[in-house]
Motif scaffolding. Structure first.
Motif, PDB file in Angstrom:
ATOM      1  N   CYS A  47      10.818  -1.692  -9.494  1.00  0.00           N
ATOM      2  CA  CYS A  47      10.255  -0.406  -9.075  1.00  0.00           C
ATOM      3  C   CYS A  47      11.203   0.754  -9.352  1.00  0.00           C
ATOM      4  O   CYS A  47      12.397   0.657  -9.083  1.00  0.00           O
ATOM      5  N   HIS A  48      10.634   1.860  -9.849  1.00  0.00           N
ATOM      6  CA  HIS A  48      11.343   3.120 -10.050  1.00  0.00           C
ATOM      7  C   HIS A  48      10.579   4.171  -9.251  1.00  0.00           C
ATOM      8  O   HIS A  48       9.396   4.420  -9.521  1.00  0.00           O
ATOM      9  N   TYR A  49      11.245   4.795  -8.293  1.00  0.00           N
ATOM     10  CA  TYR A  49      10.599   5.738  -7.383  1.00  0.00           C
ATOM     11  C   TYR A  49      10.681   7.154  -7.953  1.00  0.00           C
ATOM     12  O   TYR A  49      11.764   7.705  -8.125  1.00  0.00           O
ATOM     13  N   LEU A  58       0.865  -1.175   0.000  1.00  0.00           N
ATOM     14  CA  LEU A  58       0.000   0.000   0.000  1.00  0.00           C
ATOM     15  C   LEU A  58       0.903   1.227   0.000  1.00  0.00           C
ATOM     16  O   LEU A  58       1.780   1.358   0.867  1.00  0.00           O
ATOM     17  N   ILE A  59       0.703   2.127  -0.970  1.00  0.00           N
ATOM     18  CA  ILE A  59       1.489   3.355  -1.044  1.00  0.00           C
ATOM     19  C   ILE A  59       0.850   4.358  -0.081  1.00  0.00           C
ATOM     20  O   ILE A  59      -0.265   4.832  -0.317  1.00  0.00           O
ATOM     21  N   THR A  60       1.550   4.661   1.016  1.00  0.00           N
ATOM     22  CA  THR A  60       0.997   5.605   1.989  1.00  0.00           C
ATOM     23  C   THR A  60       1.346   7.045   1.630  1.00  0.00           C
ATOM     24  O   THR A  60       0.663   7.959   2.064  1.00  0.00           O
ATOM     25  N   THR A  75       5.798   3.095   1.922  1.00  0.00           N
ATOM     26  CA  THR A  75       4.907   1.977   1.653  1.00  0.00           C
ATOM     27  C   THR A  75       4.684   1.148   2.914  1.00  0.00           C
ATOM     28  O   THR A  75       5.557   1.058   3.780  1.00  0.00           O
ATOM     29  N   LEU A  76       3.512   0.556   2.991  1.00  0.00           N
ATOM     30  CA  LEU A  76       3.208  -0.438   3.999  1.00  0.00           C
ATOM     31  C   LEU A  76       3.228  -1.770   3.264  1.00  0.00           C
ATOM     32  O   LEU A  76       2.514  -1.941   2.272  1.00  0.00           O
ATOM     33  N   THR A 132      -0.057   7.685  -3.966  1.00  0.00           N
ATOM     34  CA  THR A 132      -0.652   7.637  -2.633  1.00  0.00           C
ATOM     35  C   THR A 132      -2.059   7.042  -2.662  1.00  0.00           C
ATOM     36  O   THR A 132      -2.901   7.467  -3.456  1.00  0.00           O
ATOM     37  N   GLY A 133      -2.269   6.035  -1.810  1.00  0.00           N
ATOM     38  CA  GLY A 133      -3.570   5.377  -1.699  1.00  0.00           C
ATOM     39  C   GLY A 133      -3.720   4.148  -2.561  1.00  0.00           C
ATOM     40  O   GLY A 133      -4.636   3.346  -2.354  1.00  0.00           O
ATOM     41  N   ASP A 134      -2.828   3.963  -3.539  1.00  0.00           N
ATOM     42  CA  ASP A 134      -2.887   2.786  -4.406  1.00  0.00           C
ATOM     43  C   ASP A 134      -2.243   1.589  -3.723  1.00  0.00           C
ATOM     44  O   ASP A 134      -1.388   1.734  -2.851  1.00  0.00           O
ATOM     45  N   GLY A 135      -2.623   0.408  -4.170  1.00  0.00           N
ATOM     46  CA  GLY A 135      -2.015  -0.815  -3.676  1.00  0.00           C
ATOM     47  C   GLY A 135      -1.823  -1.813  -4.798  1.00  0.00           C
ATOM     48  O   GLY A 135      -2.427  -1.689  -5.865  1.00  0.00           O
TER      49      GLY A 135
END
Length: 76
Positions: A53-55, A24-26, A61-62, A39-42
């Motif tokens: 992953c590329h940030y 989960l992207i916090t 993240t959780l 934010t809010g996506d999972g």
């Protein structure tokens, strides 16, 4: 786990052989296998499914891995 990756960070292609990984992207924004998440996506990766992953922003993240198995990360 609660993780942090700074803008510009890169997580090379890898998978898990045993664990399912729930993310989960916090806060933040990243590309996962070329798909945009913010934010809010999972997203979920099943055992054997690869992830890269590329940030694009500082990202928090959780992450839940079930079962929790130490050293179950394999770079491809």
């Amino acid at each position: 786990a609660h993780g942090f990756n700074p803008k510009g960070d890169y997580s090379p292609k890898h998978n898990h052989r045993i664990a399912t990984e729930i993310n989960l992207i916090t806060s933040g924004k990243l590309l996962v296998n070329g798909e945009l998440f913010e934010t809010g996506d999972g997203f979920i990766f099943e055992p054997g499914e690869s992830c890269e992953c590329h940030y694009l922003e500082d990202t928090y993240t959780l992450v839940v891995k079930a079962p929790s198995v130490p050293n179950d990360k394999y770079y491809l």
